[in-house]
Scaffold this active site. Structure first.
Site, PDB file in Angstrom:
ATOM      1  N   HIS A  20      -2.724 -18.514 -54.335  1.00 31.10           N
ATOM      2  CA  HIS A  20      -3.566 -18.279 -53.118  1.00 31.10           C
ATOM      3  C   HIS A  20      -3.804 -19.635 -52.480  1.00 31.10           C
ATOM      4  O   HIS A  20      -3.672 -19.669 -51.318  1.00 31.10           O
ATOM      5  CB  HIS A  20      -5.062 -17.982 -53.800  1.00 31.10           C
ATOM      6  CG  HIS A  20      -5.463 -16.841 -54.596  1.00 31.10           C
ATOM      7  ND1 HIS A  20      -5.168 -15.441 -54.269  1.00 31.10           N
ATOM      8  CD2 HIS A  20      -5.504 -16.571 -55.841  1.00 31.10           C
ATOM      9  CE1 HIS A  20      -5.272 -14.585 -55.004  1.00 31.10           C
ATOM     10  NE2 HIS A  20      -5.353 -15.108 -56.397  1.00 31.10           N
TER      11      HIS A  20
HETATM   12  O1  RIB Z   1      -9.776 -15.459 -55.399  1.00 26.09           O
HETATM   13  C1  RIB Z   1      -8.884 -16.537 -55.654  1.00 26.09           C
HETATM   14  C2  RIB Z   1      -9.685 -17.773 -55.318  1.00 26.09           C
HETATM   15  O2  RIB Z   1     -10.516 -17.988 -56.316  1.00 26.09           O
HETATM   16  C3  RIB Z   1      -8.693 -19.138 -55.619  1.00 26.09           C
HETATM   17  O3  RIB Z   1      -9.159 -19.949 -54.707  1.00 26.09           O
HETATM   18  C4  RIB Z   1      -8.711 -19.382 -57.067  1.00 26.09           C
HETATM   19  O4  RIB Z   1      -8.448 -20.705 -57.155  1.00 26.09           O
HETATM   20  C5  RIB Z   1     -10.188 -19.221 -57.120  1.00 26.09           C
HETATM   21  O5  RIB Z   1     -11.073 -20.335 -56.886  1.00 26.09           O
END
Ligand code: RIB
Ligand code: CA
Length: 315
Positions: free
Chosen positions: A242
């Site tokens: 992500h």
């Molecule tokens: O949903 C994914 C996000 O939530 C990413 O930033 C992960 O590190 C968590 O913070």
């Protein structure tokens, strides 16, 4: 392109770690003014030390790390050890940092840095819950027109990952997200629709292992652990990476594509609490407040990431 000054607001988290390392491995494109920690994946006491461990791993202990909010604005904290492990950085045993936290709350540090830098030059890159960003905006509304852009990881056009409706970062602090999405600051939203196209496949993992440095080995361990949760779900290709999407966008936006949309945050408290309601088809006639990213050149992204990890200090 001139070096872009950014502030990374994060909740490390293995994918936050990759975002920090990508930024620090790209000194020609990015000037990391500071890293600010927020409660999210794990409690603040862990996200702040994890952030300090990561700047040290990159050989950049000179970069100030500030601790921010230890809980959301309104709701109780929800964490994600089930994905990231109890430390938040399971998979690599990074040495304790030698540098202390920088003095002062992260929100106040964000205010000071945005006020200090020339107007319209600082990009905020929040990759955790938006509590620190919202606090900064509420404490010092004068910074809002001075921020160049907010390039964030969070939200989703379609389904959530912490509830059927909501993505984790927005779900943890939907009230903070509501403040940020209503602020008028130019937003670029990397939601789950694009991040789930950036999967840590075995081939990509092996390319990172082949780097053969302390950083490469640490990242290999972090991502091997990070893959466990998704592999256990039978989504075998690899975990979605992500957070580094936001950093890659700051440097090379052409790796991505998306659409300008109106995005509303559901703070109604029901089953869709924390959902990002993305008006992808422009039906609401509301003013567009975010560029919502849904496409990525995944091979180009991982090639960039691997190259920049290799550029970091060798053991
Ligand atoms: O949903 C994914 C996000 O939530 C990413 O930033 C992960 O590190 C968590 O913070
Ligand atoms: Ca994160």
């Amino acid at each position: 392109m001139a070096r872009q000054p950014i502030i990374i607001d994060c909740d490390p988290g293995q994918d936050d770690a990759l975002a920090i390392l990508l930024a620090l491995g790209s000194p020609d494109e990015i000037d990391v003014l500071a890293v600010t920690a927020v409660a999210g994946n794990v409690p603040l006491a862990l996200t702040e030390i994890n952030a300090r461990k990561l700047v040290a791993l990159a050989g950049r202990s000179d970069i100030p790390v500030y601790a921010g909010a230890d809980r959301p604005l309104v709701q109780d904290l929800v964490t994600a050890e089930f994905v990231h492990g109890k430390t938040g950085l399971d998979g690599a045993d990074l040495p304790n940092p030698s540098t202390p936290l920088a003095e002062g709350h992260a929100a106040l540090a964000i205010i000071d840095m945005v006020r200090r830098e020339p107007k319209g030059t600082v990009t905020l890159c929040p990759i955790g819950p938006l509590t620190n960003i919202a606090l900064a905006m509420r404490l010092a509304p004068d910074i809002i027109p001075k921020i160049k852009a907010i390039v964030l990881m969070g939200g989703a056009i379609s389904i959530g990952n912490i509830t059927p409706a909501a993505e984790f970062n927005i779900y943890v602090d939907p009230h903070a997200a509501d403040i940020v999405f209503r602020s008028g600051v130019p937003l670029v939203m990397h939601g789950l629709d694009v991040t789930h196209k950036a999967l840590v496949t075995q081939e990509r993992l092996e390319a990172i292992k082949a780097i053969g440095t302390e950083v490469g080995d640490a990242v290999y361990g972090l991502l091997t652990f990070y893959n466990i949760f998704d592999q256990a779900k039978g989504e075998g290709q690899g975990a979605p990476l992500h957070d580094p999407c936001a950093i890659a966008y700051v440097m090379f936006p052409d790796l991505f594509d998306g659409r300008d949309c109106h995005v509303t945050i559901d703070v109604s408290g029901g089953a869709s609490m924390g959902r990002t309601l993305v008006d992808w088809r422009g039906r609401s006639e509301q003013p567009m407040n975010a560029r919502v990213i849904d496409q990525i050149d995944a091979d180009g992204f991982f090639s960039l990431l691997t190259d920049r990890l290799a550029a970091l200090p060798h053991a």
